[in-house]
Structures are given as C-alpha cells and as structure tokens.
Design a protein around this motif. Structure first.
Motif, PDB file in Angstrom:
ATOM      1  N   SER A   1       0.844  -1.176   0.000  1.00  0.00           N
ATOM      2  CA  SER A   1       0.000   0.000   0.000  1.00  0.00           C
ATOM      3  C   SER A   1       0.884   1.231   0.000  1.00  0.00           C
ATOM      4  O   SER A   1       1.760   1.380   0.840  1.00  0.00           O
ATOM      5  CB  SER A   1      -0.894  -0.006   1.227  1.00  0.00           C
ATOM      6  OG  SER A   1      -1.595   1.212   1.310  1.00  0.00           O
TER       7      SER A   1
ATOM      8  N   GLU B   1      -9.375   9.916  -0.877  1.00  0.00           N
ATOM      9  CA  GLU B   1      -8.245   9.043  -0.537  1.00  0.00           C
ATOM     10  C   GLU B   1      -8.744   7.726   0.019  1.00  0.00           C
ATOM     11  O   GLU B   1      -8.185   6.668  -0.260  1.00  0.00           O
ATOM     12  CB  GLU B   1      -7.310   9.736   0.452  1.00  0.00           C
ATOM     13  CG  GLU B   1      -6.521  10.877  -0.128  1.00  0.00           C
ATOM     14  CD  GLU B   1      -5.614  11.532   0.901  1.00  0.00           C
ATOM     15  OE1 GLU B   1      -5.484  10.998   2.020  1.00  0.00           O
ATOM     16  OE2 GLU B   1      -5.037  12.566   0.578  1.00  0.00           O
ATOM     17  N   LYS B   2      -9.823   7.786   0.810  1.00  0.00           N
ATOM     18  CA  LYS B   2     -10.384   6.553   1.365  1.00  0.00           C
ATOM     19  C   LYS B   2     -10.901   5.670   0.242  1.00  0.00           C
ATOM     20  O   LYS B   2     -10.697   4.451   0.253  1.00  0.00           O
ATOM     21  CB  LYS B   2     -11.512   6.864   2.347  1.00  0.00           C
ATOM     22  CG  LYS B   2     -11.046   7.358   3.684  1.00  0.00           C
ATOM     23  CD  LYS B   2     -12.224   7.555   4.611  1.00  0.00           C
ATOM     24  CE  LYS B   2     -11.786   8.136   5.937  1.00  0.00           C
ATOM     25  NZ  LYS B   2     -12.913   8.362   6.831  1.00  0.00           N
ATOM     26  N   GLN B   3     -11.572   6.253  -0.723  1.00  0.00           N
ATOM     27  CA  GLN B   3     -12.072   5.492  -1.851  1.00  0.00           C
ATOM     28  C   GLN B   3     -10.931   4.891  -2.655  1.00  0.00           C
ATOM     29  O   GLN B   3     -11.005   3.748  -3.090  1.00  0.00           O
ATOM     30  CB  GLN B   3     -12.949   6.383  -2.754  1.00  0.00           C
ATOM     31  CG  GLN B   3     -14.285   6.737  -2.168  1.00  0.00           C
ATOM     32  CD  GLN B   3     -15.163   5.495  -1.978  1.00  0.00           C
ATOM     33  OE1 GLN B   3     -15.069   4.528  -2.737  1.00  0.00           O
ATOM     34  NE2 GLN B   3     -16.001   5.524  -0.959  1.00  0.00           N
ATOM     35  N   ASN B   4      -9.873   5.677  -2.872  1.00  0.00           N
ATOM     36  CA  ASN B   4      -8.708   5.192  -3.591  1.00  0.00           C
ATOM     37  C   ASN B   4      -8.076   3.998  -2.892  1.00  0.00           C
ATOM     38  O   ASN B   4      -7.733   3.003  -3.521  1.00  0.00           O
ATOM     39  CB  ASN B   4      -7.669   6.312  -3.703  1.00  0.00           C
ATOM     40  CG  ASN B   4      -7.496   6.793  -5.110  1.00  0.00           C
ATOM     41  OD1 ASN B   4      -7.948   6.131  -6.044  1.00  0.00           O
ATOM     42  ND2 ASN B   4      -6.853   7.930  -5.256  1.00  0.00           N
TER      43      ASN B   4
ATOM     44  N   TRP C   1      -9.477   2.016  -0.681  1.00  0.00           N
ATOM     45  CA  TRP C   1     -10.388   0.886  -0.664  1.00  0.00           C
ATOM     46  C   TRP C   1     -10.424   0.190  -2.019  1.00  0.00           C
ATOM     47  O   TRP C   1     -10.408  -1.030  -2.107  1.00  0.00           O
ATOM     48  CB  TRP C   1     -11.791   1.366  -0.276  1.00  0.00           C
ATOM     49  CG  TRP C   1     -12.768   0.229  -0.197  1.00  0.00           C
ATOM     50  CD1 TRP C   1     -13.764  -0.030  -1.061  1.00  0.00           C
ATOM     51  CD2 TRP C   1     -12.782  -0.799   0.776  1.00  0.00           C
ATOM     52  NE1 TRP C   1     -14.432  -1.154  -0.701  1.00  0.00           N
ATOM     53  CE2 TRP C   1     -13.827  -1.676   0.449  1.00  0.00           C
ATOM     54  CE3 TRP C   1     -12.023  -1.100   1.897  1.00  0.00           C
ATOM     55  CZ2 TRP C   1     -14.142  -2.790   1.184  1.00  0.00           C
ATOM     56  CZ3 TRP C   1     -12.351  -2.220   2.626  1.00  0.00           C
ATOM     57  CH2 TRP C   1     -13.385  -3.047   2.270  1.00  0.00           C
ATOM     58  N   SER C   2     -10.430   0.932  -3.063  1.00  0.00           N
ATOM     59  CA  SER C   2     -10.483   0.324  -4.391  1.00  0.00           C
ATOM     60  C   SER C   2      -9.180  -0.418  -4.697  1.00  0.00           C
ATOM     61  O   SER C   2      -9.204  -1.483  -5.317  1.00  0.00           O
ATOM     62  CB  SER C   2     -10.766   1.373  -5.458  1.00  0.00           C
ATOM     63  OG  SER C   2      -9.713   2.313  -5.501  1.00  0.00           O
ATOM     64  N   SER C   3      -8.033   0.108  -4.258  1.00  0.00           N
ATOM     65  CA  SER C   3      -6.772  -0.597  -4.511  1.00  0.00           C
ATOM     66  C   SER C   3      -6.705  -1.893  -3.711  1.00  0.00           C
ATOM     67  O   SER C   3      -6.210  -2.909  -4.196  1.00  0.00           O
ATOM     68  CB  SER C   3      -5.575   0.296  -4.197  1.00  0.00           C
ATOM     69  OG  SER C   3      -5.534   0.609  -2.825  1.00  0.00           O
TER      70      SER C   3
ATOM     71  N   THR D   1      -9.358  -3.770  -2.704  1.00  0.00           N
ATOM     72  CA  THR D   1     -10.294  -4.739  -3.295  1.00  0.00           C
ATOM     73  C   THR D   1      -9.780  -5.277  -4.618  1.00  0.00           C
ATOM     74  O   THR D   1      -9.911  -6.478  -4.895  1.00  0.00           O
ATOM     75  CB  THR D   1     -11.684  -4.104  -3.489  1.00  0.00           C
ATOM     76  OG1 THR D   1     -11.541  -2.905  -4.250  1.00  0.00           O
ATOM     77  CG2 THR D   1     -12.350  -3.811  -2.160  1.00  0.00           C
ATOM     78  N   SER D   2      -9.131  -4.427  -5.408  1.00  0.00           N
ATOM     79  CA  SER D   2      -8.604  -4.932  -6.680  1.00  0.00           C
ATOM     80  C   SER D   2      -7.453  -5.895  -6.442  1.00  0.00           C
ATOM     81  O   SER D   2      -7.311  -6.898  -7.139  1.00  0.00           O
ATOM     82  CB  SER D   2      -8.173  -3.777  -7.582  1.00  0.00           C
ATOM     83  OG  SER D   2      -7.090  -3.099  -7.007  1.00  0.00           O
TER      84      SER D   2
ATOM     85  N   LYS E   1      -8.996  -9.179  -5.403  1.00  0.00           N
ATOM     86  CA  LYS E   1      -9.603  -9.872  -6.542  1.00  0.00           C
ATOM     87  C   LYS E   1      -8.537 -10.506  -7.417  1.00  0.00           C
ATOM     88  O   LYS E   1      -8.683 -11.649  -7.856  1.00  0.00           O
ATOM     89  CB  LYS E   1     -10.452  -8.912  -7.380  1.00  0.00           C
ATOM     90  CG  LYS E   1     -11.749  -8.536  -6.725  1.00  0.00           C
ATOM     91  CD  LYS E   1     -12.519  -7.571  -7.597  1.00  0.00           C
ATOM     92  CE  LYS E   1     -13.776  -7.098  -6.887  1.00  0.00           C
ATOM     93  NZ  LYS E   1     -14.503  -6.101  -7.687  1.00  0.00           N
TER      94      LYS E   1
END
Length: 151
Positions: free
Chosen positions: A114, A126-129, A131-133, A135-136, A139
């Motif tokens: 991270s 930034e939180k969305q960024n 979180w998306s990194s 989860t990706s 996956k």
C-alpha cells in the motif's frame, strides 16, 4: 780443746709459689641478653620473609589456575554460541518444519504493498482510492489463486 766452729747452715726453704688467684670472669648478662634479642629478631624476620614469599607463590599459582579456568570457560562459551547459531539457522528450522511437522513451503507468496499510510482522517477521495486498490488486489489474488488450483 777443740773449739767448735760454729757452722752456719743456711737452710733453704722453698718458698711457695705465689698463688695467682684468677677470679672467674663475671658474666656479662646484659651483653648476652642483647645477643639473644638480636638472634630472636633475626629468626622472626626470616620466618616473616618465608611466610610472605610462600603467600606470594601461592597467589601466583592461584592466578595461573584462574587464568586456565577463564580460557576454558571462554572456549566453552564460544562453542555454545556456535551451537546456538546452528540451532537458529533457517535451513535447520525449515527441515524440522518439513520433516517433523509436515509443513510445506507455499509455491507463490503475494504481498499487498500500500502506497498510502492511514494517518488520522483521510479525505473521502483518498479513502475510496485506498479501498479500491485493496479490493482490486484481493480480486487479483483470488483469481490467481483459482488459476493455481485449476492447474
């Protein structure tokens, strides 16, 4: 008549030899006492020197013995450190884990790196960024794990 001549006879008497009286020399007790004290003091000094030199020699032997014990303890300490290093070796630990405990080394290891560190409150973007990194990455790891299972 006969006149008798008076004859003089000299009588020699032995005169007794003059008696030389030799008196016994008087004992000089003061000188004797001084000599005795000197002899006793010399004997005490000789005994003191002997005892002191014996103590020095004994201390020297003890010192040599302690140095030998120190060298022996240092060698033993070095051997124990070497044994500790052998016991801590990763190869030995891996062999025990594999042979005795039945563990296996995983074929692939995945690490999530991270770039963002969470400090206090982050901005919503930034939180969305972040979180998306995460989860990706999960996956991608899941799909790669599924791929390994199918093979």
């Amino acid at each position: 008549m006969l006149v008798s001549k008076k004859q003089e006879w000299e009588l020699y008497q032995e005169e007794p030899a003059p008696v030389i009286t030799t008196s016994k020399p008087s004992l000089n007790t003061g000188l004797r006492a001084k000599c005795l004290i000197v002899v006793v003091l010399l004997a005490l000094i000789a005994m003191f020197v002997t005892v002191r030199s014996e103590a020095i020699i004994r201390a020297g032997y003890d010192l040599v013995q302690l140095k030998a014990q120190l060298i022996k303890a240092e060698k033993e300490n070095e051997l124990l450190r070497l044994e500790i290093a052998k016991l801590k070796s990763p190869q030995r630990i891996q062999a025990i884990a594999a042979n005795e405990l039945g563990m296996v080394v995983p074929p692939d290891v995945y690490v999530i790196n991270s770039e963002h560190q969470v400090r206090g409150e982050m901005a919503a973007g930034e939180k969305q960024n972040l979180w998306s990194s995460i989860t990706s990455a999960l996956k991608n790891g899941k799909t790669e794990a599924d791929r390994d299972i199918k093979n």
